[in-house]
Design a protein around this motif. Structure first.
Motif, mmCIF file in Angstrom:
data_model
loop_
_atom_site.group_PDB
_atom_site.id
_atom_site.type_symbol
_atom_site.label_atom_id
_atom_site.label_comp_id
_atom_site.label_asym_id
_atom_site.label_seq_id
_atom_site.Cartn_x
_atom_site.Cartn_y
_atom_site.Cartn_z
ATOM 1 N N GLY A 25 0.812 -1.203 0.000
ATOM 2 C CA GLY A 25 0.000 0.000 0.000
ATOM 3 C C GLY A 25 0.843 1.247 0.000
ATOM 4 N N LEU A 26 0.177 2.365 0.288
ATOM 5 C CA LEU A 26 0.826 3.678 0.330
ATOM 6 C C LEU A 26 1.021 4.079 1.785
ATOM 7 N N VAL A 27 2.233 4.496 2.122
ATOM 8 C CA VAL A 27 2.545 4.892 3.498
ATOM 9 C C VAL A 27 3.512 6.066 3.457
ATOM 10 N N GLN A 28 3.459 6.902 4.478
ATOM 11 C CA GLN A 28 4.390 8.018 4.559
ATOM 12 C C GLN A 28 5.746 7.556 5.071
ATOM 13 N N ALA A 29 6.758 8.296 4.720
ATOM 14 C CA ALA A 29 8.103 7.995 5.210
ATOM 15 C C ALA A 29 8.093 7.935 6.738
ATOM 16 N N GLY A 30 8.777 6.946 7.267
ATOM 17 C CA GLY A 30 8.794 6.728 8.703
ATOM 18 C C GLY A 30 7.736 5.765 9.189
ATOM 19 N N GLY A 31 6.796 5.438 8.327
ATOM 20 C CA GLY A 31 5.718 4.540 8.694
ATOM 21 C C GLY A 31 6.089 3.081 8.582
ATOM 22 N N SER A 32 5.087 2.221 8.789
ATOM 23 C CA SER A 32 5.305 0.777 8.793
ATOM 24 C C SER A 32 4.253 0.071 7.948
ATOM 25 N N LEU A 33 4.633 -1.075 7.436
ATOM 26 C CA LEU A 33 3.730 -1.987 6.752
ATOM 27 C C LEU A 33 4.164 -3.403 7.082
ATOM 28 N N ARG A 34 3.204 -4.313 7.054
ATOM 29 C CA ARG A 34 3.542 -5.726 7.170
ATOM 30 C C ARG A 34 3.022 -6.468 5.946
ATOM 31 N N LEU A 35 3.940 -7.072 5.229
ATOM 32 C CA LEU A 35 3.579 -7.884 4.082
ATOM 33 C C LEU A 35 3.395 -9.331 4.520
ATOM 34 N N SER A 36 2.448 -9.999 3.871
ATOM 35 C CA SER A 36 2.219 -11.419 4.108
ATOM 36 C C SER A 36 2.326 -12.167 2.798
ATOM 37 N N CYS A 37 2.743 -13.407 2.884
ATOM 38 C CA CYS A 37 2.821 -14.274 1.719
ATOM 39 C C CYS A 37 2.230 -15.624 2.116
ATOM 40 N N ALA A 38 1.077 -15.915 1.562
ATOM 41 C CA ALA A 38 0.405 -17.176 1.859
ATOM 42 C C ALA A 38 0.796 -18.214 0.821
ATOM 43 N N GLN A 78 2.544 -4.005 -4.405
ATOM 44 C CA GLN A 78 3.175 -2.688 -4.527
ATOM 45 C C GLN A 78 3.280 -2.016 -3.168
ATOM 46 N N VAL A 79 4.454 -1.497 -2.888
ATOM 47 C CA VAL A 79 4.692 -0.674 -1.698
ATOM 48 C C VAL A 79 5.168 0.686 -2.175
ATOM 49 N N THR A 80 4.473 1.734 -1.758
ATOM 50 C CA THR A 80 4.847 3.091 -2.131
ATOM 51 C C THR A 80 5.019 3.914 -0.867
ATOM 52 N N VAL A 81 6.191 4.521 -0.738
ATOM 53 C CA VAL A 81 6.503 5.334 0.435
ATOM 54 C C VAL A 81 6.638 6.780 -0.020
ATOM 55 N N SER A 82 5.787 7.636 0.500
ATOM 56 C CA SER A 82 5.819 9.043 0.116
ATOM 57 C C SER A 82 6.695 9.836 1.082
ATOM 58 N N SER A 83 7.315 10.880 0.550
ATOM 59 C CA SER A 83 8.220 11.693 1.378
ATOM 60 C C SER A 83 7.473 12.820 2.050
#
Length: 122
Positions: A10-23, A117-122
């Motif tokens: 997904g879309l997240v701001q710089a400094g943020g977090s995401l957790r990806l999963s792979c089933a 897709q991982v998008t990190v905005s500044s």
């Protein structure tokens, strides 16, 4: 044979977090070493992280070491990538991969997911 489906991008701001999963579908998930790779726009695919069959051993690229954590839930046939302190340069399509042979975590991988897709905005 194993089929892999990634989620959590997904879309997240710089400094943020995401957790990806792979089933992973199919049998014998514990017989596969698992990896995460990424491809940024205009760049080659690169290794991000990998984990051994038991989960005891992990490996990370220098660019993500200390910020990303790979783990696996063998009971759920799932591998995870926790991504913290995200930077704009982490923007990429992230792929999950699996291989039933060998022990070197940065070795070749046979099975691949479609990517998320991982998008990190500044």
């Amino acid at each position: 044979q194993v089929q892999l489906v990634e989620s959590g991008g997904g879309l997240v701001q710089a400094g943020g977090s995401l957790r990806l999963s792979c089933a992973a579908s199919g049998r014998n998930f514990m017989s596969y070493r698992m990896g995460w790779f990424r491809r940024a726009p205009g760049k080659e695919r690169e290794f991000v992280a990998a984990i051994s069959r038991s989960g005891e051993n992990t490996d990370y690229s220098d660019s993500v070491k200390g910020r990303f954590t790979i783990s696996r839930g063998n009971a759920k046939n799932t591998v995870y990538l926790q991504m913290n302190s995200l930077k704009p340069e982490d923007t990429a399509v992230y792929y999950c991969a699996a291989d039933p042979q060998g022990y070197w975590l940065r070795g070749a991988y046979t099975y691949w997911g479609q990517g998320t897709q991982v998008t990190v905005s500044s």
